[in-house]
Design an enzyme around this catalytic site. Structure first.
Site, PDB file in Angstrom:
ATOM      1  N   SER A 139       0.858  -1.184   0.000  1.00  0.00           N
ATOM      2  CA  SER A 139       0.000   0.000   0.000  1.00  0.00           C
ATOM      3  C   SER A 139       0.891   1.229   0.000  1.00  0.00           C
ATOM      4  O   SER A 139       2.014   1.192   0.522  1.00  0.00           O
ATOM      5  CB  SER A 139      -0.895   0.024   1.243  1.00  0.00           C
ATOM      6  OG  SER A 139      -1.530   1.285   1.399  1.00  0.00           O
TER       7      SER A 139
ATOM      8  N   TYR B  89      -1.283  -0.903  10.548  1.00  0.00           N
ATOM      9  CA  TYR B  89      -1.495  -1.257   9.138  1.00  0.00           C
ATOM     10  C   TYR B  89      -0.346  -0.740   8.267  1.00  0.00           C
ATOM     11  O   TYR B  89       0.231  -1.488   7.479  1.00  0.00           O
ATOM     12  CB  TYR B  89      -2.816  -0.676   8.644  1.00  0.00           C
ATOM     13  CG  TYR B  89      -3.004  -0.827   7.152  1.00  0.00           C
ATOM     14  CD1 TYR B  89      -3.304  -2.068   6.601  1.00  0.00           C
ATOM     15  CD2 TYR B  89      -2.860   0.262   6.297  1.00  0.00           C
ATOM     16  CE1 TYR B  89      -3.460  -2.218   5.232  1.00  0.00           C
ATOM     17  CE2 TYR B  89      -3.018   0.121   4.926  1.00  0.00           C
ATOM     18  CZ  TYR B  89      -3.311  -1.119   4.396  1.00  0.00           C
ATOM     19  OH  TYR B  89      -3.458  -1.259   3.039  1.00  0.00           O
TER      20      TYR B  89
END
Length: 253
Positions: free
Chosen positions: A140, A153
């Site tokens: 990401s 995350y």
């Protein structure tokens, strides 16, 4: 350069929806056989039907919670030669770090880091044995930055980024290509599951996947969809200190 047509069986995690589902459809259009792993058996069954309507690809789907059932997935694919691995499954959680339960963070770390690493370790050994293979890991753009309220995350995706690029270099002369894909906001169930509000300025999953497969066949080690995300990686990350970036992102998030 790697060619998708050279591969026989692709395993896609998180195939029930979103980016994983689009990977399955795009690979089926290229006539690869597929192992689809996900938790939603109804969605996997419907995806299998859709694949059979557009392709003659063989499809096996495995209903599994990867955090608990990684070994189950490995055992049930032992008869197949998986030569393309798509590590797509992942979780996130939005909010100040102490406000969520520890077991929620443990699940994120296990899925985003441990499971991805274990699957890569297992299937890479077989790829090395046959002298051919490919691995696509979904990271990401969050993995490039220290992001308050997304600390766990973003940190797991930083691991995926560094792990993938290290493997890419390690395997350069082994006929095994590794690609790290680092999307930004994409229209999937991620934000709902992460308990985060979303806006409409999002990429479509198919757009991410088509670009990723193009980058894979071009032999690139990193693919960042969207110009804005590329600029964030190439400009912001290099000009500003991590301290400044963390403070800016605290206000943004």
């Amino acid at each position: 350069m790697p060619k998708l047509s050279d591969y026989r069986w692709a395993l896609v995690t998180g195939a029930s929806s979103g980016i994983g589902r689009e990977f399955a459809l795009e690979l089926a259009r290229r006539n690869l056989n597929l192992v689809l792993v996900g938790r939603d058996v109804s969605a996997l069954s419907k995806l299998e039907e859709e694949i059979h309507s557009i392709s003659s690809s063989k499809v096996i789907f495995i209903q599994a919670d990867l955090v608990k059932d990684t070994s189950y997935v490995i055992e049930n694919t032992s008869h197949l030669q998986i030569d393309l691995l798509i590590n797509n499954a992942g979780l996130g959680l939005y909010g100040e770090f102490p406000t969520h339960q520890w077991d929620e963070y443990e699940t994120i770390i296990d899925l985003n880091v441990k499971v991805l690493t274990q699957l890569t370790y297992h299937y890479l050994k077989e790829m090395l044995r046959v002298g051919r293979g490919g691995i696509i890991n979904i990271a990401s753009v969050a993995g490039f930055f220290p992001i308050p309220k997304f600390a766990v995350y973003a940190s797991t995706k930083a691991y995926v980024y560094n792990f993938s690029l290290a493997l890419w270099a390690e395997l350069l002369d082994k006929n095994i290509h590794v690609l790290c894909v680092a999307p930004g906001k994409t229209r999937t169930k991620f934000f709902e599951r992460a308990k985060m509000r979303t806006d409409y300025n999002m990429m479509e999953p198919r757009e991410v996947v088509v670009g990723a497969l193009r980058a894979f066949e071009a032999g690139k080690p990193l693919y960042i969809p969207d110009v804005g995300n590329k600029l964030a990686y190439s400009v912001v990350r290099r000009i500003f200190s991590d301290r400044v970036v963390a403070k800016i992102l605290k206000k943004f998030f």
